[in-house]
Scaffold this active site. Structure first.
Site, short mmCIF file in Angstrom:
data_model
loop_
_atom_site.label_atom_id
_atom_site.label_comp_id
_atom_site.label_asym_id
_atom_site.label_seq_id
_atom_site.Cartn_x
_atom_site.Cartn_y
_atom_site.Cartn_z
N GLU A 202 0.85 -1.20 0.00
CA GLU A 202 0.00 0.00 0.00
C GLU A 202 0.88 1.25 0.00
OE1 GLU A 202 -3.23 -0.23 2.88
OE2 GLU A 202 -4.01 -2.03 1.89
N GLU A 336 -4.75 -8.84 -0.28
CA GLU A 336 -5.47 -8.54 0.97
C GLU A 336 -6.95 -8.46 0.61
OE1 GLU A 336 -4.18 -5.40 3.65
OE2 GLU A 336 -2.08 -5.84 3.20
O1 AHR Z 1 -4.84 -6.07 7.12
C1 AHR Z 1 -4.76 -4.92 7.87
C2 AHR Z 1 -4.15 -3.76 7.09
O2 AHR Z 1 -4.98 -3.41 6.03
C3 AHR Z 1 -2.81 -4.01 6.43
O3 AHR Z 1 -1.75 -3.87 7.30
C4 AHR Z 1 -2.77 -2.96 5.38
O4 AHR Z 1 -2.00 -3.33 4.27
C5 AHR Z 1 -4.23 -2.76 5.02
O5 AHR Z 1 -4.58 -1.44 4.99
#
Ligand code: AHR
Length: 530
Positions: A202, A336
């Site tokens: 990110e 994610e």
């Molecule tokens: O999964 C929790 C968080 O969500 C992670 O650390 C980040 O990459 C995302 O914003």
């Protein structure tokens, strides 16, 4: 079949390589039978087992307590890693584990987690002490114990290309360099295998708030200098470098994908990547998130509607990628994904602790089916997160452990790992509650490596069972057996006290006249083999 379905349908929704979902509101209410056609004569792409990947971040009780209890713990462990969790994850055949973060990755300095450990802080997640007792060797031991592979994210935000390059040399060098010798001194003479490498996390947000152009400069540098030296990882086994990709579908994100992919198409010999990540959580209202417990049918429908947006997101970014990479060399890695609810009352809000219900099981199935239908481009995904955090597989409390409904979905989907997608055509019908309308049914089919056909059938309707009538082209089916996962209420969960409230049950059905008739319980996920 499609033509006749259209006659009855109000809208034609999603058309993909393998399925056509036709929604029919009025008919659905009256019609409890859904016709489904499985065409085994037109096999599609392979469903990469890596779409069943997991994500384990140093966050809350995800690593410490969830995986690592230490060698002195009374909880049965092997070299500090809890045995109950290892056994449960081994049974899932987890293809890869993404580590050490998340936002944590861009704050992580690997040297603090080898040899004599430095105690640091975890400013992203509750500001708690990070003992660094779980570091490189403990992670590699853990994935070895569960039979998985490493997806390491290197620090682009607060690290340097040199730090990342040295980490990879430490991990993978076979020749007796100083770093390889240090690895041997720390207990592992043989080079480790690192099949996947994330270059940042990110980077548009917690990873450093970079513009796409700024990140692109970082990517080209890291991609050039962060090398895998393991002689066993050549040619087709080379490490996949995964660039940070978008975090949504809006213009800002399409510009991000466009910038990276355009640069990749015109790249020089000195850099490359094999994957582009995308992050997408199912969350409604970041400021006031939904609860993971004690909700009703309305919130059940709202969350499932929200999660189905994954389809549009994948379509949108795949279309941009197709422009620069029509041969689909670059994988889209959804590294994610999952539900993100309000922290459970009484828990540390920085620890992202939530419960996991039958709603999450259905959410998981819907997303896995979207990935399968896009198998030609989506070749990796990591649910967030593996233990005790967000949409977890496992929850622990000291010596206790409970498997979540999402765990069971991943277990039921095992036959789909590396299976060949088989096209399914069906009239999904609709389920409506107030202003929420959802497809009533979802389905995928695939042939496993031994040639056996598998069918996944989801009934989203929380109130009504649905009869599926499936016909098959290119094969003769005799019977179907498998498992179904359902629950009494939309918010049914497993707890330490009642761990089997949501657990799979056997299901079987006969085929008559070439047609399979199977009844799906309300709010259920079913996987059968034929
Ligand atoms: O999964 C929790 C968080 O969500 C992670 O650390 C980040 O990459 C995302 O914003």
């Amino acid at each position: 079949m499609i033509t006749s379905s259209i006659t009855f349908s109000k809208f034609v929704s999603i058309v993909t390589v393998s399925s056509i979902l036709l929604f029919s509101h009025s008919i659905a209410l009256a019609q409890n039978k859904v016709q489904l056609s499985v065409d085994t004569s037109k096999p599609g792409p392979k469903i990469d087992r890596n779409v069943f990947g997991q994500f384990a971040e140093h966050l809350g009780y995800g690593v410490y307590e969830g995986i690592w209890v230490g060698t002195d713990s009374k909880i049965p462990n092997t070299r500090g890693i809890r045995n109950d969790v290892v056994a449960a994850l081994k049974a899932l055949k987890v293809p890869n584990v993404r580590w050490p973060g998340g936002c944590f990755a861009d704050d992580y300095h690997w040297r603090k987690g080898i040899g004599t450990r430095s105690v640091t802080l975890n400013p992203n997640w509750g500001g708690v002490i990070e003992p660094n007792t779980f570091g490189t060797h403990e992670f590699m031991d853990f994935i070895d114990q569960i039979g998985s592979e490493a997806y390491i994210s290197v620090n682009v935000g607060s690290g340097t290309p040199q730090e990342a390059a040295e980490w990879l040399e430490y991990l993978t060098a076979a020749q007796p360099t100083s770093l390889a010798k240090e690895r041997a001194t720390n207990g592992h003479p043989a080079p480790y295998k690192i099949p996947m490498l994330g270059i940042g996390n990110e980077s548009w947000d917690c990873g450093g708030n970079m513009t796409p152009e700024y990140y692109l400069r970082q990517l080209t540098i890291y991609s050039r200098f962060v090398r895998n030296y393991n002689p066993a990882q050549r040619d087709k086994d080379q490490m996949q470098k995964i660039a940070v990709g978008p975090g949504g579908g809006e213009a800002r994100w399409t510009e991000w994908t466009d910038t990276i992919m355009k640069a990749w198409e015109k790249r020089q010999w000195s850099w490359d990547m094999q994957g582009l990540s995308v992050h997408n959580y199912t969350v409604i209202n970041w400021g006031n998130k939904f609860s993971s417990v004690g909700f009703g049918e309305k919130e059940y429908g709202q969350i499932l509607k929200e999660t189905l947006k994954m389809e549009d997101l994948v379509n949108k970014h795949s279309a941009i990628m197709d422009k620069y990479d029509p041969q689909k060399k670059i994988a889209l890695i959804v590294d994610e994904w999952g539900s993100w609810y309000a922290p459970l009352p009484g828990s540390n809000p920085g620890f992202l602790v939530q419960q996991n219900s039958i709603r999450d099981a259905i959410l998981a199935a819907l997303n896995l089916n979207i990935f399968a239908r896009h198998a030609d481009r989506v070749r990796g995904a990591n649910i967030a997160q593996m233990i005790n955090v967000l949409q977890a597989m496992i929850m622990t409390d000291k010596e206790k452990m409970v498997l979540t409904p999402t765990y069971y979905v991943f277990k039921m989907y095992l036959p789909f790992q590396d299976a060949t997608l088989i096209p399914v055509t069906f009239d999904a019908c609709t389920y409506t509650n107030g202003d929420i309308t959802l497809p009533r049914v979802d389905a995928i089919a695939a042939k496993d490596t031994s040639g056996k056909l598998w069918l996944e059938l989801t009934n989203l309707d929380p109130n009504n069972a649905v009869e599926i009538e499936a016909s098959f082209i290119g094969m003769n089916a005799n019977s179907a057996t498998g498992q179904t996962l359902t629950a009494g209420k939309v918010d049914s969960v497993n707890t330490f006290e009642a761990p089997n409230t949501v657990a799979p049950k056997p299901i079987s059905a006969k085929v008559q006249g070439g047609k399979l008739a199977i009844k799906l319980e309300p709010k259920s996920v079913t996987v059968v083999s034929l």
